[in-house]
Every structure is written in structure tokens, then in C-alpha cells.
Design a protein around this motif. Structure first.
Motif, mmCIF file in Angstrom:
data_model
loop_
_atom_site.group_PDB
_atom_site.id
_atom_site.type_symbol
_atom_site.label_atom_id
_atom_site.label_comp_id
_atom_site.label_asym_id
_atom_site.label_seq_id
_atom_site.Cartn_x
_atom_site.Cartn_y
_atom_site.Cartn_z
ATOM 1 N N THR A 50 54.238 21.294 -14.065
ATOM 2 C CA THR A 50 53.279 22.315 -13.624
ATOM 3 C C THR A 50 52.660 21.929 -12.282
ATOM 4 O O THR A 50 52.508 22.775 -11.389
ATOM 5 C CB THR A 50 52.165 22.503 -14.679
ATOM 6 O OG1 THR A 50 52.761 22.831 -15.929
ATOM 7 C CG2 THR A 50 51.207 23.614 -14.270
ATOM 8 N N LEU A 51 52.304 20.655 -12.146
ATOM 9 C CA LEU A 51 51.711 20.187 -10.885
ATOM 10 C C LEU A 51 52.687 20.372 -9.720
ATOM 11 O O LEU A 51 52.319 20.888 -8.660
ATOM 12 C CB LEU A 51 51.314 18.715 -11.017
ATOM 13 C CG LEU A 51 50.044 18.416 -11.827
ATOM 14 C CD1 LEU A 51 49.873 16.927 -12.038
ATOM 15 C CD2 LEU A 51 48.811 18.994 -11.134
ATOM 16 N N TYR A 52 53.922 19.953 -9.919
ATOM 17 C CA TYR A 52 54.896 20.075 -8.830
ATOM 18 C C TYR A 52 55.284 21.533 -8.562
ATOM 19 O O TYR A 52 55.583 21.902 -7.435
ATOM 20 C CB TYR A 52 56.131 19.217 -9.118
ATOM 21 C CG TYR A 52 55.879 17.749 -8.828
ATOM 22 C CD1 TYR A 52 55.570 17.322 -7.540
ATOM 23 C CD2 TYR A 52 55.897 16.801 -9.850
ATOM 24 C CE1 TYR A 52 55.294 15.981 -7.274
ATOM 25 C CE2 TYR A 52 55.630 15.459 -9.585
ATOM 26 C CZ TYR A 52 55.326 15.063 -8.292
ATOM 27 O OH TYR A 52 55.052 13.751 -8.021
ATOM 28 N N SER A 53 55.250 22.348 -9.609
ATOM 29 C CA SER A 53 55.522 23.784 -9.431
ATOM 30 C C SER A 53 54.442 24.411 -8.549
ATOM 31 O O SER A 53 54.731 25.199 -7.638
ATOM 32 C CB SER A 53 55.567 24.468 -10.799
ATOM 33 O OG SER A 53 55.898 25.820 -10.660
ATOM 34 N N SER A 54 53.179 24.051 -8.816
ATOM 35 C CA SER A 54 52.067 24.573 -8.003
ATOM 36 C C SER A 54 52.156 24.060 -6.569
ATOM 37 O O SER A 54 51.890 24.803 -5.616
ATOM 38 C CB SER A 54 50.729 24.156 -8.609
ATOM 39 O OG SER A 54 50.591 24.652 -9.907
ATOM 40 N N LEU A 55 52.546 22.781 -6.420
ATOM 41 C CA LEU A 55 52.680 22.210 -5.074
ATOM 42 C C LEU A 55 53.796 22.906 -4.303
ATOM 43 O O LEU A 55 53.659 23.175 -3.105
ATOM 44 C CB LEU A 55 52.949 20.702 -5.168
ATOM 45 C CG LEU A 55 53.112 19.964 -3.825
ATOM 46 C CD1 LEU A 55 51.867 20.125 -2.958
ATOM 47 C CD2 LEU A 55 53.410 18.489 -4.047
ATOM 48 N N LEU B 167 60.789 18.853 -4.858
ATOM 49 C CA LEU B 167 61.828 18.852 -5.893
ATOM 50 C C LEU B 167 62.302 17.428 -6.180
ATOM 51 O O LEU B 167 62.558 17.063 -7.334
ATOM 52 C CB LEU B 167 63.013 19.722 -5.440
ATOM 53 C CG LEU B 167 62.728 21.227 -5.323
ATOM 54 C CD1 LEU B 167 63.894 21.952 -4.683
ATOM 55 C CD2 LEU B 167 62.439 21.829 -6.693
ATOM 56 N N GLY B 168 62.412 16.615 -5.120
ATOM 57 C CA GLY B 168 62.826 15.220 -5.284
ATOM 58 C C GLY B 168 61.832 14.430 -6.118
ATOM 59 O O GLY B 168 62.212 13.636 -6.994
ATOM 60 N N ALA B 169 60.540 14.657 -5.859
ATOM 61 C CA ALA B 169 59.493 13.971 -6.635
ATOM 62 C C ALA B 169 59.568 14.380 -8.103
ATOM 63 O O ALA B 169 59.393 13.552 -9.007
ATOM 64 C CB ALA B 169 58.121 14.310 -6.051
ATOM 65 N N LEU C 108 59.571 26.878 -11.339
ATOM 66 C CA LEU C 108 59.692 25.979 -10.176
ATOM 67 C C LEU C 108 60.936 26.334 -9.350
ATOM 68 O O LEU C 108 60.883 26.457 -8.126
ATOM 69 C CB LEU C 108 59.783 24.535 -10.677
ATOM 70 C CG LEU C 108 60.058 23.442 -9.638
ATOM 71 C CD1 LEU C 108 58.762 23.018 -8.968
ATOM 72 C CD2 LEU C 108 60.702 22.224 -10.271
ATOM 73 N N LEU C 109 62.061 26.535 -10.047
ATOM 74 C CA LEU C 109 63.324 26.819 -9.356
ATOM 75 C C LEU C 109 63.395 28.253 -8.827
ATOM 76 O O LEU C 109 64.123 28.535 -7.873
ATOM 77 C CB LEU C 109 64.502 26.563 -10.307
ATOM 78 C CG LEU C 109 64.712 25.099 -10.728
ATOM 79 C CD1 LEU C 109 65.702 25.000 -11.874
ATOM 80 C CD2 LEU C 109 65.181 24.260 -9.552
ATOM 81 N N SER C 110 62.640 29.151 -9.460
ATOM 82 C CA SER C 110 62.654 30.554 -9.014
ATOM 83 C C SER C 110 61.828 30.757 -7.749
ATOM 84 O O SER C 110 62.078 31.696 -6.985
ATOM 85 C CB SER C 110 62.103 31.469 -10.125
ATOM 86 O OG SER C 110 62.868 31.342 -11.288
ATOM 87 N N ALA C 111 60.837 29.876 -7.544
ATOM 88 C CA ALA C 111 59.919 30.046 -6.405
ATOM 89 C C ALA C 111 60.645 30.112 -5.058
ATOM 90 O O ALA C 111 60.388 31.033 -4.260
ATOM 91 C CB ALA C 111 58.867 28.939 -6.402
ATOM 92 N N ASN D 107 67.888 18.619 -3.573
ATOM 93 C CA ASN D 107 67.413 18.242 -4.908
ATOM 94 C C ASN D 107 67.377 19.403 -5.902
ATOM 95 O O ASN D 107 67.078 19.210 -7.077
ATOM 96 C CB ASN D 107 66.002 17.632 -4.809
ATOM 97 C CG ASN D 107 66.036 16.234 -4.228
ATOM 98 O OD1 ASN D 107 66.693 15.349 -4.758
ATOM 99 N ND2 ASN D 107 65.358 16.029 -3.101
ATOM 100 N N TYR D 108 67.676 20.625 -5.417
ATOM 101 C CA TYR D 108 67.614 21.818 -6.272
ATOM 102 C C TYR D 108 68.560 21.692 -7.476
ATOM 103 O O TYR D 108 68.129 21.843 -8.631
ATOM 104 C CB TYR D 108 67.952 23.057 -5.437
ATOM 105 C CG TYR D 108 67.577 24.365 -6.071
ATOM 106 C CD1 TYR D 108 66.318 24.928 -5.877
ATOM 107 C CD2 TYR D 108 68.473 25.063 -6.868
ATOM 108 C CE1 TYR D 108 65.969 26.138 -6.455
ATOM 109 C CE2 TYR D 108 68.138 26.265 -7.450
ATOM 110 C CZ TYR D 108 66.888 26.803 -7.238
ATOM 111 O OH TYR D 108 66.549 28.002 -7.823
ATOM 112 N N PRO D 109 69.851 21.365 -7.253
ATOM 113 C CA PRO D 109 70.750 21.238 -8.412
ATOM 114 C C PRO D 109 70.376 20.060 -9.314
ATOM 115 O O PRO D 109 70.631 20.098 -10.519
ATOM 116 C CB PRO D 109 72.138 21.037 -7.786
ATOM 117 C CG PRO D 109 71.912 20.685 -6.361
ATOM 118 C CD PRO D 109 70.593 21.240 -5.974
ATOM 119 N N CYS D 110 69.761 19.031 -8.742
ATOM 120 C CA CYS D 110 69.360 17.863 -9.558
ATOM 121 C C CYS D 110 68.315 18.262 -10.594
ATOM 122 O O CYS D 110 68.326 17.769 -11.724
ATOM 123 C CB CYS D 110 68.800 16.756 -8.660
ATOM 124 S SG CYS D 110 69.943 16.211 -7.390
#
Length: 792
Positions: free
Chosen positions: A346-351, A370-372, A395-398, A414-417
Motif C-alpha cells: 500500500t505504501l509503495y502503491s501510494s508512492l 517498483l524495484g523497492a 500498483l501495476l495498473s497505475a 521492474n514491472y514484470p518482476c
């Protein structure tokens, strides 16, 4: 006072209200008679009802609000008294003689409000006196409501800039100090509430505390409304003092609520300029605090602030907002090792949302987020938490929603990862989202490398990620998914034949690994994309550049032959047959006789070995005849071989009517209008006569089996074929043959054994009308039909 004892809370409340109303009645009577001493006496007794410890905060609030209403009336009386000459200073001294501290302080705050309005003393002095005096009540609930009353009566009397109570140069500091002091004391009381009462009622107390949170939060709202609180004062005084209180209280509920309050009530530009200080507090909060929600709201507010105007974007760069937020999230996760994975995502999605809004041009920032996220997910395997997987989808849809272009998203390494951590079902959902984005935005993906990257992303739809396709898969959903892949394949295009051939090879590699259930959906669009390339190359000379590796129609056809063959192995013979004929027609247009012949050969083998259902055979025969009739590339020998096979298949169909129709359809193989070398009238007549014999045999079989000769429909259909070839100028089709057939049909229809068939009768009547119509046309057609004498 209410007597001690274990009594029902409702009774305690009712008794408290009764006592309050009774004393309020006497207070009103004293007010009406301007009897100040009695008014103070009964108001103090009325307020004594608030000294109870037996009511829950919810019930206590009800009692407090009734008292509040009465105190408003008392305040108006005090104002009137001062107008009549009573000294407000004396009044302020007088109320301090009340016997109990709680009523005394309520009365003191009420008179204090009048005192400030009279301006006989500076507002800051009275407020300082009141806020200090209120320390006398340390019971959490009673103290909270007392200080809430103080905040309520003083909020419009603060010595703010532009206020009528503004004092000297430091007046704003005094106003801020008063509110901060009241806030600090209220928060301490609020936190202390959790320790009142037995441990078994802790959950109930926390619920009660939650209901009182707005009493504390109001102070922060008042602070945000003070005109004199500019950025410097907020940065130097207000925020550090508030955060100090938040961090030091070490209470989960208070920390969560107050951090959220700070973010919601103060301006976005203040948050941006004090990010260091604000973010520094997050890792110091209790490990159980829901930091992800608060931090997400902060990033959401900053994103919205950035969206308001492009003018503020330089401020974000100046303060290095992305870097600070990224570091803060890392520290928070480090400080809370037990944080659920949902919180991390959630945190990384918001970031990421923040980054896409504020720095849409910085793909490196988005990839860094995405890497983080990948680093945090590493070692955890596929996620099983539904909420966490949904958050990863968000996160991926953003990036897809922001860029409206999968090509840009594919640049994020990093998207596919991140997608690797989704379970197979969610992977499918995400793959469908990606395809929908491509369709919606009509994105053109025009290189083999990008297609490879894209197909890696959507592999959840291309093959079974967890081994075998489960029986529980919904058929309709599966079809919809595969149809979306088919539509995607049709959208992959490049004008350069070499690159397009590479794209086709890349797609082929992925779809052939998809298993037998998917191939019927994915092979056809690949075949048609390949045929589109063949037609593009059709006008070019073979190997125009003289390179051995150059893409040629022959090379593509070899690939197509191998591709369609996979369908016959599934088996999906009817589909494979249709695709073989599509390829044969394309080879025909390219004048590649050996290639076209090979496709027909494969189709014939498929028909003989795989198609056994009689209905499927009928459909296949007509497909064979229709395709073969359109072919012009074959030499005499090859054409005769294929035609002979087709007529042989027709005669071997199970049902006589099907045989008859297939055989008369074969007549078109010997008479093609636009090809003079393919007009063999004798063989046309042979086919039609053979069809007649089969129709006659069908009549006899019907007569033997049912006692009636059946319908004459087949004869009428053959008559129509006679008329067709008669018009086309086939010399073997004579007037006598047509008249003989008409007579045969008429006789059959009048026979006692014939079965009445209105449809056949109408068909025959319509055919006779056609003959008459052609006669009436005149000219060459009229002359041709003139000898055909019919009786309608």
C-alpha cells in the motif's frame, strides 16, 4: 449528587438530568429576578452533576450538552450584569468561591469569556489564567469535557492578527501557546483514559476513547485557522510541539488519529515545506500504528496539490519530495518489521501514484518504486493475501492509467518482476487489464522485442502458470480471455516486412506453448496476420535485396503449414481445414502452385483421417468445392487430381440428399466463368446426371421405407443448376433436357405416392416464373429461353 450504588447507567443519567433540570429551573428564576448570588449558587449545584464518574463518555456527553446550553444563558446574564455596572473583575473573583472545583472552573471559563469581551484585561492574560486553572481537574473524562468547553468559548476570542482582541507584536505567539497548551493537556487526559477501570474492559474503553477523539482534534483545527500561523511559525513552533506530544504519548489510537489530523487540517504547501520534520516522526510511532494509511493520505494530498497547478511542481523538485518520501517509507518498514505485506505494498502503491502525478516524465523514479517493492516481496513467494494481491493490481495498473501507453510501461524494468508475485488467477486479471489498456488506447506495438516483453507480462493468459488447466475454470471467462488475446495479436503490426516476420515468430513461440485448449483461439489470428504480410509482399519480387535471410511468401507459408498442423493434432480438424484453405487461396494469389497444392493435400488428408461426423463432412465438402473453384494457379494434372478427389468425397457422403447436393455442386469445378480453359460442358452434364440418379435413388429409398416418394426439392434444385449452365452457354445443357426434367418434377408432384411439400411446390412455381421472366426480357436471353415451353 447521585447516591452511590450499583445502578443502571440509564437511571444514573436520568437522575443526573433531573438534578440538572431542577437546579437550572431555580437558576432561571434567579436570573429573571436579577439575583446574582442565587444564580451562582444554583448554577454551581447544576454543574455539580458533571462531577459523576458513573457515566460512560457517550452518556456523559449528553449531560454535558444540557449543561452547555444552560451555561450559554448564564453567559448572556453575565454580559447584562456588566452592562448594568457590575464589575467583570469582581464577577471573575466571585465565581472562584464555588465549593467544588469542577463547577468553579466551568463558571470561571464562562465569566472569562465575558471578561475577554469586555477588554478590561488582555485576552492572552485571561486565557493563560484559564488554561492553567483547568489543570485542577485531572479526571480524564471530566477534564476532557472541561477543556473542550474552554476551547469552545475561547475560539473566537484568541489574540490573532486582525482579531479585535489582537494585542502587541507577540500576540499570535500567545494565541498559539494557549491552544497548544490546551491541546497537550487534553491529549494527556485522553491517553490516560485507557488506564481507568479493569483490564477486561480495555476494548470497551478504547471504543469510548475513539468516540472522544474529536474533542482533542478540534484544537489542531483551531490552530490551522489562526491567521497569524504562517509557514515559519508552523515550521518552528506549531509542528514540532504537536509532533513532540504525538510521539511522546506512545499511544496507538492517539498517534494514528493525531497524525491523520495534522495531515488533514494544515495546508498542503506547509506539508511540502516541512516534509523532513513530518516524515521524521513516522518511524518513532508505535509499531502497531497503521502508518500505511496515514502516510498514504499524505501522499494522496500532495499528489492532488501537484495536480491543481503546474506552478507548484518546481517546489516538489526543490524540496526533493520523492527522495524524502521514498526514504521515509524505507525507514518506516525497517522500524516495523512485523508490518503485513499489505501495508508495504500500500505504501509503495501510494508512492507510485504520487510519482506518476508529480514526476510523470521520470520513469526512473517509477521504476525505483517498483524495484523497492520487489525487494520487499523477495523471498515471500506467491502472495496468498487477497487484499495484498488487489493492492499489487492497483500498483501495476497505475502506470497504465497514467501513461495510456503500454510501450512506456514496458520500459519499466521492474514491472514484470512485481507481476511474478501474483498468483495465477490475479496474474490473469492483470494481464486482462493490460490488454484492455492496449485496446482502449489503440496502442501500436511494432517491434519483436516489445512483443516479447508484452507477452512475458500477459503469460498468465497464454499458458497455465501452475501446471495444468484446472477443471474449475469457467468456460465463458476462459473464452473471453482468449478472445482478448486474439484481438491483441491482430493489433501487432509493422510496415517493415522483416520486423513483422520477427513479430509473427515471437507470437508463434508464445502461443504454441499455450496448450491444446488455447490454440483454437490464438492460432487463427496469427494465421491471418501472416497472410496479411504475404499479401503485402505479393507485389514485391522474391528476395528484392538478394539476401538469403529475406522474408518471402514461401518462407511464411512454410511457417503457416507447421502452425496450422498443430491444430490438426489437438484435434480441431474443422478449424485446421478452414485455415489450410485460407492459406491455399493466398498461395494461389501469389502464383505458388506447389505451395497451394501442398495445403490442399494437407486438407484432404485431414478430411479423410480426422473428420468423421456426417454434418462436419457436408460442411467440409462444400468448403473444398468452393475453395477449389476459385483456384486458378493449378495446372491440368493437379487440378484434375484435386477435382477427382472432391467428386469422390461427395459421392461417399452418408445421406443421399447430402450426396446429391455435393455432386451437383461439383459441376462448378468444371465450368468457371472467367477462365476459358476451365469450361468442360460434358463433365458438367455428367455431374448433373449423376446428381439426378442420386435424387431418384433417394426417392425410391423413401418410397420403400415410408410408403411415400418424399419431396421433389432435390429435383427442383438440380433444375436450377440446369438453368444456370443453360444461361452460361454450356452446349451440353439442351432445351430437351430442361423440359424432360420439368416434366419429371410435374409427374412426381402429381403422383399419388408423393408427400405434400408446400415449400417444394413454391420453389418449383418460383423456378417456372423465372423461366417466363427470362423469356419476357427479350434479346439474346429471351431467344435462348423461347423454346422452353412450360405450363405454370
Amino acid at each position: 449528587m447521585i447516591a452511590d450504588g450499583v445502578e443502571d447507567e440509564e437511571k444514573w443519567l436520568a437522575a443526573g438530568i433531573a438534578g440538572l433540570q431542577q437546579n437550572a429551573f431555580y437558576m432561571h428564576r434567579a436570573l429573571d429576578s436579577n439575583n446574582l448570588r442565587d444564580a451562582l449558587k444554583y448554577s454551581a449545584q447544576m454543574l455539580s452533576e458533571l462531577r459523576t464518574s458513573r457515566l460512560s463518555p457517550h452518556k456523559y456527553y449528553e449531560l454535558y450538552m444540557r449543561s452547555f446550553d444552560e451555561l450559554r444563558k448564564l453567559e448572556m446574564f453575565f454580559k447584562e450584569e456588566t452592562r448594568r455596572g457590575c464589575s467583570v473583575i469582581d464577577l471573575y473573583e466571585l465565581v472562584q468561591h464555588a465549593g467544588n472545583i469542577l463547577p468553579r472552573l466551568y463558571l470561571l471559563c464562562t465569566v472569562g469569556s465575558v471578561y475577554i469581551k469586555s477588554k478590561e484585561a488582555p485576552s492572552k492574560d485571561v486565557l493563560k489564567d484559564l488554561v492553567e486553572m483547568c489543570r485542577g481537574v485531572q479526571h480524564p473524562v471530566r477534564g476532557l469535557f472541561l477543556r473542550s468547553y474552554l476551547a469552545q468559548v475561547s475560539r473566537d476570542k484568541l489574540p490573532d492578527i486582525g482579531s479585535e482582541y489582537e494585542g502587541d507584536a507577540d500576540t499570535v505567539v500567545d494565541a498559539v501557546e494557549f491552544v497548544l497548551q490546551n491541546f497537550t493537556e487534553m491529549n494527556k487526559l485522553w491517553v490516560r483514559m485507557q488506564h481507568q477501570g479493569p483490564a477486561r474492559e480495555k476494548e470497551k474503553r478504547e471504543k469510548e476513547r475513539s468516540e472522544l477523539r474529536d474533542l482533542v482534534g478540534k484544537n489542531l483545527h483551531v490552530l490551522s485557522q489562526i491567521e497569524g500561523v504562517d509557514l515559519d511559525m508552523y515550521k518552528d513552533t506549531v509542528l514540532p510541539r504537536v509532533l513532540e506530544q504525538v510521539v511522546n504519548c506512545k499511544d496507538e489510537l492517539a498517534q494514528y488519529y493525531l497524525m491523520d489530523c495534522i495531515i488533514q487540517v494544515f495546508p498542503d504547501e506547509y506539508h511540502l515545506q516541512t516534509l523532513d520534520v513530518l516524515l521524521g516522526a513516522f518511524p518513532q510511532l508505535q509499531p502497531t500504528v497503521d502508518i500505511k494509511t496515514v502516510l498514504s493520505r499524505l501522499m494522496e494530498r500532495l499528489s492532488n496539490y501537484a495536480a491543481l497547478s503546474a506552478d507548484v511542481l518546481p517546489e516538489f523538485l526543490q524540496v526533493e519530495a520523492f527522495s524524502k518520501l521514498n526514504n521515509a517509507i524505507g525507514k518506516v518498514i525497517e522500524a516495523q518489521p512485523d508490518m503485513p505485506i499489505l501495508g508495504v505494498i500500500t505504501l509503495y502503491s501510494s508512492l507510485l501514484t504520487f510519482t506518476l502525478h508529480v514526476h510523470p516524465d521520470r520513469l526512473d523514479y517509477a521504476d525505483q518504486v517498483l524495484g523497492a517493492c520487489v525487494r520487499q516481496l523477495s523471498g515471500k513467494g506467491k502472495l496468498e493475501d487477497n487484499k495484498a494481491t488487489k493492492q499489487i493490481v492497483a500498483l501495476l495498473s497505475a502506470p497504465l492509467e497514467k501513461y495510456n501507453d503500454i510501450v512506456t510501461t514496458l520500459k519499466l524494468s521492474n514491472y514484470p518482476c512485481v507481476m511474478e508475485y501474483l498468483d495465477s488467477e490475479t496474474n490473469k486479471v492483470m494481464a486482462a487489464v493490460i490488454i484492455q489498456s492496449i485496446m482502449k488506447n489503440k496502442t501500436r506495438i511494432s517491434t519483436a522485442d516489445r512483443v516479447e516483453a508484452l507477452f512475458e507480462l500477459i503469460k498468465g493468459l497464454l499458458k497455465d502458470l501452475d501446471g495444468t488447466l484446472g477443471d474449475e475454470v469457467d468456460e465463458d471467462d476462459f473464452k473471453e480471455e482468449q478472445n482478448s488475446v486474439a484481438r491483441l495479436i491482430q493489433m501487432l503490426y509493422n510496415d517493415d516486412p522483416e520486423e513483422m516476420f520477427k513479430i509473427i515468430c515471437t507470437v508463434r513461440k508464445h502461443i504454441l506453448a499455450g496448450g491444446p485448449k488455447r490454440l483454437p483461439f490464438t492460432v487463427p489470428p496469427l494465421v491471418f496476420s501472416s497472410l496479411k504480410l504475404v499479401r503485402q509482399l505479393q507485389g514485391l519480387e522474391e528476395n528484392p535485396f538478394g539476401e538469403e535471410e529475406s522474408t518471402t511468401p514461401k518462407k511464411i507459408f512454410q511457417l503457416l503449414n507447421q502452425t496450422v498442423e498443430t491444430l490438426s493434432n489437438i484435434p480441431a480438424p474443422e478449424l485446421a481445414l478452414r485455415l489450410y484453405f485460407q492459406c491455399a487461396e493466398a498461395a494461389n494469389d501469389c502464383d505458388l502452385e506447389p505451395v497451394a497444392y501442398e495445403f490442399f493435400t494437407q486438407a484432404y488428408i485431414l478430411y479423410e483421417e480426422e473428420i468423421s461426423d456426417s454434418r462436419a463432412q457436408v460442411t467440409a465438402i462444400h468448403l473444398i468445392i468452393g475453395t477449389l473453384q476459385r483456384m486458378h494457379v493449378f495446372g491440368v494434372e493437379n487440378r484434375d487430381t484435386l477435382t477427382h478427389k472432391a467428386t469422390g468425397y461427395s459421392a461417399k457422403l452418408l445421406k443421399k440428399p447430402d450426396q446429391c447436393r455435393a455432386v451437383y455442386a461439383c459441376s462448378h469445378l468444371f465450368w468457371v466463368d472467367d477462365q476459358d480453359n476451365m469450361k468442360d460442358g460434358e463433365r458438367v452434364l455428367l455431374c448433373l446426371k449423376r446428381a439426378l440418379r442420386i435424387a431418384n435413388a433417394a426417392q425410391q429409398m423413401s418410397n420403400a421405407a415410408r410408403g411415400s416418394s418424399g419431396s421433389v426439392t432435390l429435383f427442383v434444385e438440380i433444375l436450377n443448376k440446369y438453368l444456370y449452365f443453360f444461361e452460361k452457354g454450356n452446349p451440353q445443357i439442351t432445351v430437351a433436357a430442361i423440359l424432360s426434367l420439368i416434366e419429371l418434377i410435374t409427374t412426381e408432384m402429381q403422383s399419388d405416392t408423393s408427400t405434400p411439400d408446400p415449400a417444394a411446390d413454391a420453389f418449383f412455381a418460383s423456378t417456372l416464373r423465372y423461366i417466363e421472366f427470362q423469356k419476357q426480357k427479350g434479346g439474346a436471353i429471351g431467344e435462348k429461353y423461347e423454346p422452353v415451353k412450360v405450363t405454370a
